[in-house]
Design a protein around this motif. Sequence first.
Motif, PDB file in Angstrom:
ATOM      1  N   SER A 123       0.718  -1.145   0.201  1.00  0.00           N
ATOM      2  CA  SER A 123      -0.117   0.160   0.179  1.00  0.00           C
ATOM      3  C   SER A 123       0.960   1.101   0.038  1.00  0.00           C
ATOM      4  CB  SER A 123      -0.964   0.020   1.173  1.00  0.00           C
ATOM      5  OG  SER A 123      -1.686   1.509   1.470  1.00  0.00           O
ATOM      6  N   ARG A 137      -2.362   5.598   1.534  1.00  0.00           N
ATOM      7  CA  ARG A 137      -3.518   4.668   1.784  1.00  0.00           C
ATOM      8  C   ARG A 137      -3.570   4.102   2.981  1.00  0.00           C
ATOM      9  NH1 ARG A 137      -3.292   0.486  -3.019  1.00  0.00           N
ATOM     10  NH2 ARG A 137      -3.391   2.286  -4.027  1.00  0.00           N
ATOM     11  N   GLY A 162      -4.808   6.329   5.648  1.00  0.00           N
ATOM     12  CA  GLY A 162      -6.160   6.652   5.360  1.00  0.00           C
ATOM     13  C   GLY A 162      -6.483   8.282   5.028  1.00  0.00           C
ATOM     14  N   THR A 163      -6.483   8.532   3.894  1.00  0.00           N
ATOM     15  CA  THR A 163      -6.632  10.009   3.417  1.00  0.00           C
ATOM     16  C   THR A 163      -7.720  10.206   3.509  1.00  0.00           C
ATOM     17  OG1 THR A 163      -4.872   9.449   1.701  1.00  0.00           O
ATOM     18  CG2 THR A 163      -6.346  11.578   1.624  1.00  0.00           C
ATOM     19  N   PHE A 222      -4.697  12.533   8.640  1.00  0.00           N
ATOM     20  CA  PHE A 222      -5.087  11.100   8.157  1.00  0.00           C
ATOM     21  C   PHE A 222      -6.199  10.366   9.132  1.00  0.00           C
ATOM     22  CE2 PHE A 222      -1.108  11.604   5.935  1.00  0.00           C
ATOM     23  CZ  PHE A 222      -1.539  11.194   4.932  1.00  0.00           C
ATOM     24  N   ARG A 223      -6.853   9.387   8.876  1.00  0.00           N
ATOM     25  CA  ARG A 223      -7.738   8.813   9.896  1.00  0.00           C
ATOM     26  C   ARG A 223      -7.160   8.032  10.901  1.00  0.00           C
ATOM     27  NH1 ARG A 223     -10.387   8.064   4.802  1.00  0.00           N
ATOM     28  NH2 ARG A 223     -12.303   8.874   4.752  1.00  0.00           N
ATOM     29  N   HIS A 224      -6.022   7.414  10.692  1.00  0.00           N
ATOM     30  CA  HIS A 224      -5.108   6.823  11.722  1.00  0.00           C
ATOM     31  C   HIS A 224      -4.131   7.944  12.064  1.00  0.00           C
ATOM     32  CE1 HIS A 224      -6.859   2.881  11.297  1.00  0.00           C
ATOM     33  NE2 HIS A 224      -6.720   3.179   9.976  1.00  0.00           N
ATOM     34  N   ILE A 256      -7.498   9.752  -3.331  1.00  0.00           N
ATOM     35  CA  ILE A 256      -8.172   8.546  -2.232  1.00  0.00           C
ATOM     36  C   ILE A 256      -9.527   8.214  -3.414  1.00  0.00           C
ATOM     37  CG2 ILE A 256      -9.410  10.015  -0.872  1.00  0.00           C
ATOM     38  CD1 ILE A 256      -7.727   6.611  -0.220  1.00  0.00           C
ATOM     39  N   ARG A 307      -8.127   5.821  -6.011  1.00  0.00           N
ATOM     40  CA  ARG A 307      -7.132   5.113  -5.550  1.00  0.00           C
ATOM     41  C   ARG A 307      -5.800   5.161  -6.454  1.00  0.00           C
ATOM     42  NH1 ARG A 307      -8.042  -0.231  -6.127  1.00  0.00           N
ATOM     43  NH2 ARG A 307      -9.865  -0.143  -7.082  1.00  0.00           N
TER      44      ARG A 307
END
Length: 618
Positions: free
Chosen positions: A246, A250, A253-254, A261-263, A492, A495
């Motif tokens: 990845s 990605r 987590g965009t 980021f999500r994370h 995102i 992808r």
Amino acid sequence: MSLLQALHQAGALRSLDHALAQSLRRLDPATPDAVLAGAALASLAVAQGHAGFALATPRMHVDAPLPWPEPVAWSAALRASPWVDTPATAADASRAQAPLVLENGLLYLRRYREYERRLALGLQRIAGRALPADAPDELAPLFASLFPPTGAEDHQARAAEAALHHPLLLVTGGPGTGKTRTIARLLVLLVAQAATAGRTPPRIALAAPTGRAAERMAESLRLASTTLQGDGIDPALCAMLPTTGSTLHRLLGTIPESPAFRHDAANPLPLDIVVVDEASMVDLPLMAKLVDAVPDGARLVLLGDPDQLPSVEAGDVLSGVLRAAEGARATAPSPTPATGDLFADATPIIAGKHGAFAAAHVHLERAYRQASALDLAPLARAIREGDAAGTLALLRGGTLAGIHFHEDQVDPLQQHRSRLLAHWNALAEAKDPVAALALAGRLRLLTALREGPQGARTLNARIEALLTGGGTRARVGGHFHGRLLLITENSIRHRLFNGDIGICLRDGQGALAAWFPDGEAGGTGARAFHPAALPAHESAFAMTVHKAQGSEFDEVWLQLPEHDNRVLSRELVYTGITRARRALHLGGSAARIEEALGRHASRVSGLAWRLGVAAPEA
């Protein structure tokens, strides 16, 4: 004339840099010129790839005879300004209202100082976590199978041993030294370690800055898994290895329209092992965000070649972490699988001076992958060492298989037009998109510059004109059948990520589509997009060396510029030539090669200092 005026009149500043200084002046007309100029230069430094501006060496940033202030007086003026924060310690957060931070001789934009501080603290957090005290003797037979004794020191075995003891591992080495081969074996060992201790299999992610680099690593691991099973390694252990890679964006987590980021630290990655390839390409902000998202107790493995170009954006993280290790090196004994104490030594292979940073580092030296058609190692070594005379002797000698020196060539599209066009025309004649994408990876024209006669933009425009000039390939909004595409921004939704390569092809009904590799199909498929719906992109017949990092091609044509440019460095030439797998064509003059090899692509950073080195990098 003030320094800010001199910088502006010399054309040294971007509009954005000058605007920052003018904003501070409007907010406080009494702001000294030394502070205004410092703000503009701190902004410029980030654009140049530095983490901050070095007061002691301003000509590293702007090579011009300007009225530079004496560093001590300059520092005093900055410290007295309300626009500048001076934290008491390297770990202190800067004041949110101060746009600038002065620390250890470097003037930062506050955001980038915070990235650097967070990254240092995050690396220390990861490296300082104690791992479970598993009994290693039960793994000795597997270790011996993975790394059969050869009588010589096995650096790959050292890396695997280090991975068992250290949560932060750096594996460095040049092309073909077996970095991904090492990773496959050490991951098998870590899976077996968890099974032996009765724990669930570790959750593993493979990531890289670009989609192509991520897929290359995943492909290497898939091949390594097959080889390991053929060598008698338990298929159940091999089945636990990841089969896909990845991009870092990605993985984290965009979030659309957001730099976050999500994370992150509050929502860490649900992983036990994170492996990052091409770490030299990862910029400071992205690495800081990645490290924030690595959960407590997880392992972080960074792979990279320290001799390659640093990241395009600000920072040189891999170099900074390695530099932090130079102060104190405690070398563990060479592993000897036949003995019972193979895993007994938990001492870091490298460690920071004051115990604040401890990590493991193994540099791989033996070349495992060397195509018989390409004898690249001697040339790469000479370039890496800055040996211009030796490099030219090797190029001119004609004794290195697969290496062709086109001395004084300035226009590959004149001297070698028919050969290059034959490859690009073949892309349009491929039987399907998957075949066309595979063929595209066989040859690439690389340049040092983006602009100018030998720049990627100019060469691409000329190539497009040659391919479409006969009228047989009609353009649709700039796109045409057989056009190679390079994505230049992350999307995102699609992808698709910066660095992804695709190709435009017409289907049986004449409709034009842009095809990109389908990483989720294990690299065996292709996805289609309407060209008008793509994120920002450009042609990819010719690419800058920076854009080609993380990729390899069977045949590389590296064209150096006709005139000297500060972009030229030994790292750029080394990175360019090591993209080749089977054949290398190098065009340029002896003077350009000598100038490039005499110049380092150095970056200003304080990361190593934060991790234990006494002085900032420069």
